[in-house]
Design a protein around this motif. Structure first.
Motif, PDB file in Angstrom:
ATOM      1  N   ALA A  78       0.835  -1.207   0.000  1.00 33.08           N
ATOM      2  CA  ALA A  78       0.000   0.000   0.000  1.00 33.08           C
ATOM      3  C   ALA A  78       0.866   1.252   0.000  1.00 33.08           C
ATOM      4  N   SER A  79       1.913   1.242   0.786  1.00 32.04           N
ATOM      5  CA  SER A  79       2.817   2.400   0.828  1.00 32.04           C
ATOM      6  C   SER A  79       3.498   2.606  -0.517  1.00 32.04           C
ATOM      7  N   PHE A  80       3.896   1.508  -1.127  1.00 35.67           N
ATOM      8  CA  PHE A  80       4.607   1.634  -2.398  1.00 35.67           C
ATOM      9  C   PHE A  80       3.662   2.032  -3.522  1.00 35.67           C
ATOM     10  N   ASP A  81       2.438   1.548  -3.480  1.00 33.12           N
ATOM     11  CA  ASP A  81       1.466   1.976  -4.494  1.00 33.12           C
ATOM     12  C   ASP A  81       1.210   3.477  -4.383  1.00 33.12           C
ATOM     13  N   ALA A  82       1.096   3.972  -3.157  1.00 37.64           N
ATOM     14  CA  ALA A  82       0.881   5.406  -2.951  1.00 37.64           C
ATOM     15  C   ALA A  82       2.102   6.190  -3.427  1.00 37.64           C
ATOM     16  N   MET A  83       3.279   5.674  -3.148  1.00 39.73           N
ATOM     17  CA  MET A  83       4.508   6.342  -3.573  1.00 39.73           C
ATOM     18  C   MET A  83       4.583   6.429  -5.098  1.00 39.73           C
ATOM     19  N   ILE A  84       4.202   5.331  -5.762  1.00 33.01           N
ATOM     20  CA  ILE A  84       4.247   5.310  -7.223  1.00 33.01           C
ATOM     21  C   ILE A  84       3.213   6.273  -7.798  1.00 33.01           C
ATOM     22  N   ARG A  85       2.005   6.306  -7.217  1.00 30.08           N
ATOM     23  CA  ARG A  85       0.980   7.226  -7.712  1.00 30.08           C
ATOM     24  C   ARG A  85       1.409   8.675  -7.543  1.00 30.08           C
TER      25      ARG A  85
END
Length: 800
Positions: free
Chosen positions: A608-615
């Protein structure tokens, strides 16, 4: 019978100017010998421009002298140019060698050279006065750049100045018929430097304990007993130990804090090397060459070294003894030794005896020191056979600072100083139609390497009397080298050319291949880790239509997020996750590949953290990086998934895992496919890896061996790169946009990728240019920057 008159050839006088690597290599005694053979009178001397010959004699004899110099130069000499002009008669009785003349430096400093056969024979001859003398040398070998402090290259401008010559050495030094005539590092037991073995804990050395008679020979016994020894070499200290002892190698790794990066090895002779590696003729010639580099060899000999020497790799880096000191240490050593740089991990080599006690005392129990100072730090060079040629991967001892002649069209180029990059840093001076590339310095983020970089900038300016009219640097605003260039440009009101990273790579390849300034543009294919793009994004897989003055970006690899920015370069799993999310997203990945171990591993990460970072994008910049693609594929196979211990480890292990039989024999259709669609924003063609990932993950489900998967990936990427080149050149029936392709960037130091790409391009009818004399990686950037800055200063012509 009539007598024909005896015709006497008219005597003429000429000056002959010889430029190139002609000082400190026995050039003047060679001239003296040839001139005496030809009955010429006059003189020869060193000066700041090279060698100057003033000669009287018949014109035919003068021409014969010049011809012999071209045909029979000394072994270490390199003649770049010879100019001749008439002068008034030289007042001379016979031919003599005279003292050097001072002046502005326009000549070369020779690199350090491997001990020659004659000197090697002397130290092994009990009847020679240099028997077992560890600092034996002559004009054909020995220290050069590592001991020089000024120009002209004379003893007083080297670290040999404190050693006065004994009567015998002085006689050799003064005798033009002797191979030691004017050999600036000449020495012997009576008058030269001396080696001494010390304990780094301050305790006295007991020879009885080691059963040896002298300090140098005792080192061999210490190595055989499992000790780690610091050894003062030509350009810095090394740390040595028995390479066959896994426990000792592990101890060295722990103390040096070098947990995975491969160690360099040294062996007494080729027979020992061949126990562990296959060595072909070109590799054997490189090992025994005057440059004496580390040669990367296939570790497929009948014997094996401990895995700890080069963990996870199929190559071993061997060199032969570079100096008489090393020959004497290893003369009784029947097995290879580790010979790695004397430092803690990532720091520059120690060169000073005091620093050796302070910084190496926690690693080595003993040190072999000597009292000849090292003026200039020079690391060992590294080469590899690839595509049928020996190619430099790290350019240092034996190669630097030998210049590279600039191609036609650069004759009027002003003096340029190019600051290079930040990793694998070098810099480059342009002067008198030549490029002088510094030795490898290291990564400037390390404080000691940055300090060394600054010292070398000052040193080269002094040695080569170089005052730049133009500066050049990378466009990346945060590179420490760029910041230095910007500061100097502002302070001295000098023009600064900030050269795009990948354009510099292409220009370096063009320059070392002698591509003329006004030649047509080429397609530069640059595959590397990271470079600052024109759009502020990170580039790393680029197809540029380029010449020296400009470029046009025609194609690229697919840009993919780097979660955590620089952290993604250290942790390959981040790149794997980003690639899979960019290609298929987690739902599709889970639906099709949930049975895989790699799915289970990634599911444990903070997605979840990495998806937010990528977005968000601010901490996950998109990069068209080939290096990060290699990291991602390696991570999928479980190689270095969590963290790389050194730059390029994952890619090196992926290359090492390639199954050679699958690479050579499998059907071409099994190579993983890449497609070439267009980027939505710019309509630029790009290599799309979606099909590759589906095929690779499918092979993981089928439990295809990792070596076969690695082979299919390399072949598929090479096939995609070649297809992109063909597409950009123009299809069937069209006039091709370019006929030459230049390959550059650190990913092309991967032998499998380089050979596969080059083979396919040649089959498609392209001429392929590649690196051999300077590294394809960032160690070659400075040469390219200098060439671009020089080209722009000569005249502006945009890339066609």
């Amino acid at each position: 019978m009539s007598l024909q008159p005896h015709l006497v050839e008219p005597q003429e006088s000429f000056a002959i100017r010889v430029r190139g690597r002609v000082q400190g290599v026995g050039f003047r005694p060679t001239v003296w010998r040839f001139a005496r053979d030809l009955a010429l009178s006059g003189e020869v001397l060193n000066d700041a421009e090279g060698v100057l010959i003033r000669v009287n004699g018949a014109r035919a004899a003068v021409d014969a002298l010049i011809g012999r110099l071209h045909r029979e130069p000394p072994p270490l000499a390199r003649i770049d140019s010879v100019e001749t002009w008439p002068i008034a008669e030289v007042a001379a009785d016979g031919f003599s060698v005279v003292e050097s003349a001072p002046g502005a430096a326009h000549t070369q400093v020779a690199p350090d050279a491997l001990v020659c056969a004659a000197c090697a024979a002397e130290i092994a001859d009990p009847f020679s006065r240099r028997y077992r003398y560890p600092f034996t040398n002559c004009t054909h070998c020995g220290p050069r750049f590592s001991i020089v402090r000024g120009i002209p290259y004379d003893r007083v401008t080297t670290t040999m100045a404190p050693f006065g010559l004994c009567t015998d050495c002085l006689a050799e030094y003064r005798d033009p018929a002797d191979r030691r005539f004017q050999a600036q590092a000449i020495a012997c037991h009576a008058c030269g430097p001396r080696a001494r073995l010390v304990r780094l804990d301050g305790r006295a050395v007991s020879f009885e304990q080691h059963s040896m008679l002298d300090d140098v020979d005792a080192v061999c016994s210490l190595l055989q007993k499992g000790e780690i020894v610091a050894i003062k070499g030509l350009g810095g200290y090394h740390l040595a130990c028995d390479a066959t002892r896994a426990d000792v190698v592990a101890r060295l790794r722990e103390r040096k804090r070098r947990h995975a990066k491969p160690f360099a090895l040294m062996a007494r002779d080729l027979d020992i090397v061949r126990r562990y590696c296959s060595v072909d003729a070109a590799e054997a010639a490189a090992l025994a060459s005057p440059e004496a580099p580390i040669v990367l060899l296939r570790a497929d000999g009948p014997a094996r070294l401990p895995e700890a020497v080069a963990p996870g790799l199929g190559l071993l880096g061997f060199m032969l003894p570079t100096t008489p000191l090393h020959r004497l240490i290893l003369r009784r050593m029947e097995r290879p030794v580790v010979m790695t740089s004397g430092n803690l991990s990532d720091e520059p080599q120690v060169t000073d005896d005091v620093a050796a006690r302070e910084r190496l005392g926690g690693i080595a129990a003993f040190a072999l020191m000597h009292d000849r100072a090292i003026a200039n730090r020079v690391d060992d060079s590294v080469v590899r056979l690839s595509g049928g040629a020996i190619r430099v991967l790290r350019r240092a001892r034996g190669f630097a600072p030998a210049p590279i002649a600039l191609p036609p069209g650069f004759e009027s180029a002003p003096p340029v100083l190019a600051y290079g990059g930040e990793l694998k840093a070098t810099f480059c001076l342009l002067k008198d139609g030549e490029a002088i590339v510094s030795q490898h310095i290291g990564d400037l983020e390390e404080g000691a390497a940055f300090d060394d970089y600054g010292r070398n900038l000052e040193l080269y300016a002094h040695l080569f009397d170089h005052a730049p009219a133009v500066l050049a640097a990378d466009r990346h605003p945060e590179y420490l080298s760029t910041k230095q260039a910007l500061a100097r440009a502002a302070a001295e009101a000098l023009p600064l050319a900030q050269v795009q990273h990948h354009h510099a790579h292409v220009a370096a390849c063009l320059a070392e291949n002698g591509r003329p300034l006004e030649a047509a543009p080429v397609l530069g294919i640059v595959l590397d880790g990271l470079g600052y793009g024109d759009d502020g994004a990170i580039w790393g897989g680029e197809f540029l239509l380029a010449d020296y003055r400009g470029y046009q970006r025609l194609g690229t690899l697919k840009p993919v997020a780097m979660p955590g920015g620089a952290q993604a370069a250290r942790e390959p799993w981040r790149n794997l996750y980003a690639h899979l999310m960019a290609e298929m997203g987690w739902p599709a990945f889970a639906m099709n590949f949930a049975e895989l171990e790699v799915y289970q591993a990634l599911s444990q990460r903070p997605r979840a953290s990495f998806d937010a970072m990528i977005r968000d994008g601010r901490f996950a910049p998109r990069a068209s990086s080939c290096g990060r693609l290699f990291d991602a594929v390696a991570a999928a196979l479980g190689l270095c998934r969590d963290r790389q211990a050194y730059e390029g480890q994952a890619a090196m292990m992926l290359e090492a895992s390639v199954d050679a039989q699958a690479l050579a024999d499998e059907d071409e259709a099994l190579a993983y496919p890449f497609t070439i669609p267009l980027l939505p924003e710019t309509r630029m063609p790009y290599l799309e890896p979606l099909a590759m990932w589906n095929a690779l993950l499918g092979d993981l489900i089928l439990k295809t061996p990792p070596g076969v998967i690695a082979a299919r990936f390399h072949r598929g990427l090479a096939k995609g790169v070649a297809a992109m080149a063909d597409k950009l050149a123009g299809g069937e029936g069209e006039v091709r946009r370019f006929d030459t392709v230049a390959l550059s960037g650190g990913c092309f130091q991967n032998r499998v990728l380089f050979e596969e790409v080059a083979r396919r391009l040649v089959a498609q009818g392209f001429q392929v240019l590649s690196h051999a004399r300077v590294p394809a990686n960032d160690g070659g950037l400075a040469l390219g920057q200098a060439a671009v800055a020089a080209a722009l200063s000569i005249g502006d012509r945009p890339c066609a």
